[in-house]
Design an enzyme around this catalytic site. Sequence first.
Site, short mmCIF file in Angstrom:
data_model
loop_
_atom_site.label_atom_id
_atom_site.label_comp_id
_atom_site.label_asym_id
_atom_site.label_seq_id
_atom_site.Cartn_x
_atom_site.Cartn_y
_atom_site.Cartn_z
N TYR A 125 0.84 -1.20 0.00
CA TYR A 125 0.00 0.00 0.00
C TYR A 125 0.88 1.25 0.00
O TYR A 125 1.93 1.28 0.66
CB TYR A 125 -0.89 0.04 1.25
CG TYR A 125 -1.87 -1.09 1.37
CD1 TYR A 125 -3.19 -0.94 0.98
CD2 TYR A 125 -1.48 -2.32 1.92
CE1 TYR A 125 -4.11 -1.98 1.12
CE2 TYR A 125 -2.38 -3.36 2.05
CZ TYR A 125 -3.68 -3.19 1.65
OH TYR A 125 -4.58 -4.22 1.79
N HIS A 147 -6.08 1.93 -1.40
CA HIS A 147 -6.06 0.58 -1.93
C HIS A 147 -4.61 0.19 -2.23
O HIS A 147 -3.76 1.06 -2.48
CB HIS A 147 -6.89 0.48 -3.21
CG HIS A 147 -8.37 0.58 -2.98
ND1 HIS A 147 -9.10 -0.42 -2.39
CD2 HIS A 147 -9.25 1.58 -3.26
CE1 HIS A 147 -10.36 -0.06 -2.31
NE2 HIS A 147 -10.49 1.16 -2.83
N LYS A 176 -4.46 -4.19 -9.81
CA LYS A 176 -3.15 -4.08 -9.19
C LYS A 176 -2.09 -4.56 -10.18
O LYS A 176 -2.40 -5.28 -11.12
CB LYS A 176 -3.07 -4.93 -7.91
CG LYS A 176 -4.19 -4.68 -6.91
CD LYS A 176 -4.08 -5.59 -5.72
CE LYS A 176 -5.36 -5.61 -4.90
NZ LYS A 176 -5.91 -4.31 -4.61
#
Length: 317
Positions: free
Chosen positions: A252, A260, A292
Amino acid sequence: MADPPSRKIQLRVSNQKAYVWDVEDLAALRADHHICGVLTGTLPHLSQQNVFLGVPLLLLPEEAVLLVSKQLAVFVDDSTAHRTPAHEELVQWNAERTAHVAAQIAGAEAKDAEQRGAANRALSEDAVRKRRAREEKRAAAARAKAIAEGADPDSVVLVVPTPQERPDTPSASANANTVYTVTVPADSAAELPWYAPEAATYATLEDAKAAGVWTYPSTSFERAKCEVFRDLWEKGHFMGGGIKFGGDFLVYPGDPLRYHSHFVATVHESPVAKIRPMEIVAHGRLGTATKKAHLLCGWDEAKQEVSYYSIEWAGFG
């Protein structure tokens, strides 16, 4: 790097897992050292759920190793630090808690009685006058009714009762129905006479391993995970467990309560470790599906450094 704090956080070790019980330590870990951990304890009034949890805080083994190696925390062998209390100690401890609760109830009752008395004394003359006017009106109506039914007007006497104020002290029924909120004292472990961590505290990983309290890391892969975690931590990132996203860590940019994760990190023992093409495809697709990038992290034992490669899925044609 700032100097280590004078008061080190106690990591209570039980079954090779590190727990934090002090709420102030939990706040310091998150605010000052960007270590999150996972809350695992049930709340006293919400014990039938697992959505909102409380202390203790369970740390990742990499988090515990980092804190001790940075001299921010110490290991405490929890089973050794606690001794079995004598019966007299338990009786005294329970009596002190009961007396503390009784004192709170007595203080609440006294405050309630004072407030009732103040409310009665604050009864205004206007309220008394209005109440007396109502009583006079009722008495006059009763006299008129008696005369209408044939009673001698001279024998009908107008009686106006005197308004009675409420008593200054609460009645027995009021006391029986009154609910008071009291706080049961929650002693910290340091305040308990049967808890002595001094003889079971280890300030280094070597001492804890020699005593058999802590064994992580014990393999080359575990050492690689610790080094990758340390490197990402020193770069200012927050980390969490990444098993749900097919990796070792979630990375993070700030506190997970506000951000997020940007990366899912997978650790490899060497920067030249073999990776199957299917793994690369799986990591890329899964990372894209969860918004991601997947981070391949290799630890070079000889050079004592970490290398990173990121994977993102891209369309063709």
